[in-house]
Scaffold this active site. Structure first.
Site, short mmCIF file in Angstrom:
data_model
loop_
_atom_site.label_atom_id
_atom_site.label_comp_id
_atom_site.label_asym_id
_atom_site.label_seq_id
_atom_site.Cartn_x
_atom_site.Cartn_y
_atom_site.Cartn_z
N SER A 1 23.93 17.44 -33.77
CA SER A 1 23.13 17.20 -34.98
C SER A 1 21.65 17.11 -34.61
CB SER A 1 23.56 15.90 -35.65
OG SER A 1 22.63 15.49 -36.64
N GLY B 1 19.87 19.98 -66.19
CA GLY B 1 18.53 19.81 -66.71
C GLY B 1 17.99 18.40 -66.62
N TYR C 1 24.91 7.34 -36.11
CA TYR C 1 25.46 8.70 -36.02
C TYR C 1 24.69 9.51 -34.97
CZ TYR C 1 26.43 13.54 -37.40
OH TYR C 1 26.77 14.87 -37.41
N VAL D 1 32.12 23.12 -41.79
CA VAL D 1 31.69 24.04 -40.74
C VAL D 1 32.88 24.66 -40.02
CG1 VAL D 1 30.45 24.23 -38.54
CG2 VAL D 1 29.48 22.86 -40.40
N ALA E 1 34.81 18.85 -35.17
CA ALA E 1 35.33 17.61 -35.75
C ALA E 1 34.45 16.43 -35.35
CB ALA E 1 36.77 17.38 -35.28
N ILE F 1 25.28 28.10 -43.98
CA ILE F 1 26.51 28.09 -43.19
C ILE F 1 26.73 29.42 -42.50
CG2 ILE F 1 27.95 28.71 -45.19
CD1 ILE F 1 28.97 26.32 -42.34
N ARG G 1 42.97 17.84 -38.96
CA ARG G 1 43.67 16.63 -39.39
C ARG G 1 43.99 16.79 -40.87
NH1 ARG G 1 40.67 10.85 -39.60
NH2 ARG G 1 39.61 11.98 -41.26
#
Length: 320
Positions: free
Chosen positions: A116, A191, A142, A15, A71, A208, A36
């Site tokens: 998020s 496939g 998270y 991103v 980040a 994006i 970084r």
């Protein structure tokens, strides 16, 4: 009048890098990439070293007007840390707040935080998409860390007056995408028969290009200050529908086997993949009405065009 200076963290990530490239093309802003490690942005704009976990690596924010903070320690499928939440907090909460305090002290006027959809939760019921102002309900480490970071930023904003904007994207895809989306492209390209031909869920995704467009809109839009926004392509798909549209973009015929959802989850559970199966079969929809109305924004990239660009990049990488 000089162009506003915008520092983007995570500028070597999926991103962050896309944001910097778009800012360079936009030419109304002067981007600074904070990353970084190595980055493809060297020579294209100023690049500074930045590590969220290293308090000594805070970048100079002199004359920076806006920080876009992309980040993070990202969600991982196979967590190895003994205390995952502690590890996420070190980077996503403590590191974010350290940077934000430094930004406020340096006179930065706006801090845009890429959070998020996991702050809202893991899944939605039929006809009940997540909304930006719903009560948060994160369920994994998270998501909890992103929620705690959001709350810390709101408190800091009240203390200092620095404007905070929060954006919660669902799964982001586009050229260079990794993880499960890349795996799906590989399966379709080769496939591989997939037992995913009769899944009737609904999920929101964001290209994006659409996410970056919203981020850039939030740099200067007066109505964005102090707000939380959800973002998507504005078109939801079932897992089966996603695979068919992606196969079309790849120029492949999908081999999708009709397999009852309940049986699929049961078999996956026996193989230790229950969480993965639930993500594949479950719904996660977002309502972007607030984003559209408050910012007069709409997704500029349609889903099929975004998938074609993603597929084209995939084939280019495969040919190397």
């Amino acid at each position: 009048m000089s162009a506003p200076r915008v520092l983007v963290t995570g500028a070597n990530g999926f991103v962050g890098e896309a944001v910097v490239f778009s800012l360079l093309l936009n030419k109304r802003f002067s981007p600074i990439a904070a990353a970084r490690g190595s980055t493809r942005l060297n020579g294209l704009c100023p690049v500074v070293s930045f590590d969220l976990i290293d308090s000594a690596s805070l970048p100079s924010l002199a004359d920076v007007d806006v920080v876009i903070h992309a980040a993070a320690r990202v969600h991982v499928m196979k967590e190895t840390a003994a205390d995952a939440l502690a590890e996420f907090r070190k980077i996503n909460v403590e590191g974010t707040l350290r940077l934000a305090r430094h930004a406020a002290d340096s006179g930065v006027t706006r801090f845009i935080f890429i959070s998020s959809i996991k702050v809202n939760g893991e899944s939605t019921a039929e006809g009940q998409p997540f909304k930006a102002d719903d009560a948060p309900a994160p369920s994994d480490a998270y998501g909890v860390s992103k929620y705690e970071a959001e709350e810390s930023l709101k408190r800091l904003s009240r203390e200092t007056g620095m404007e905070v904007v929060i954006i919660r994207p669902p799964l982001v895809y586009g050229p260079g995408v990794k993880a499960n989306f890349l795996n799906m492209m590989r399966w379709l390209d080769r496939g591989v028969p997939l037992p995913l031909g009769s899944i009737s869920n609904q999920r929101s995704f964001v290209a994006i290009g659409n996410l970056v467009d919203l981020i850039i809109t939030c740099i200067s839009h007066s109505a964005a200050a102090g707000q939380t926004f959800l973002v998507s392509d504005g078109e939801d798909l079932s897992t089966t529908g996603l695979l068919r549209r992606l196969a079309r973009a790849l120029g492949k015929k999908p081999w999708l086997l009709k397999f009852p959802q309940g049986l699929l989850v049961a078999v996956a559970s026996m193989l230790g993949r229950r969480a993965f199966a639930q993500r594949i079969c479950g719904s996660l929809q977002v309502d972007i009405h607030k984003t559209r109305e408050l910012l007069s924004w709409k997704p500029p990239v349609n889903l099929d065009d975004a998938m074609l660009k993603t597929a084209s990049h995939y084939f280019k990488e495969q040919s190397k």
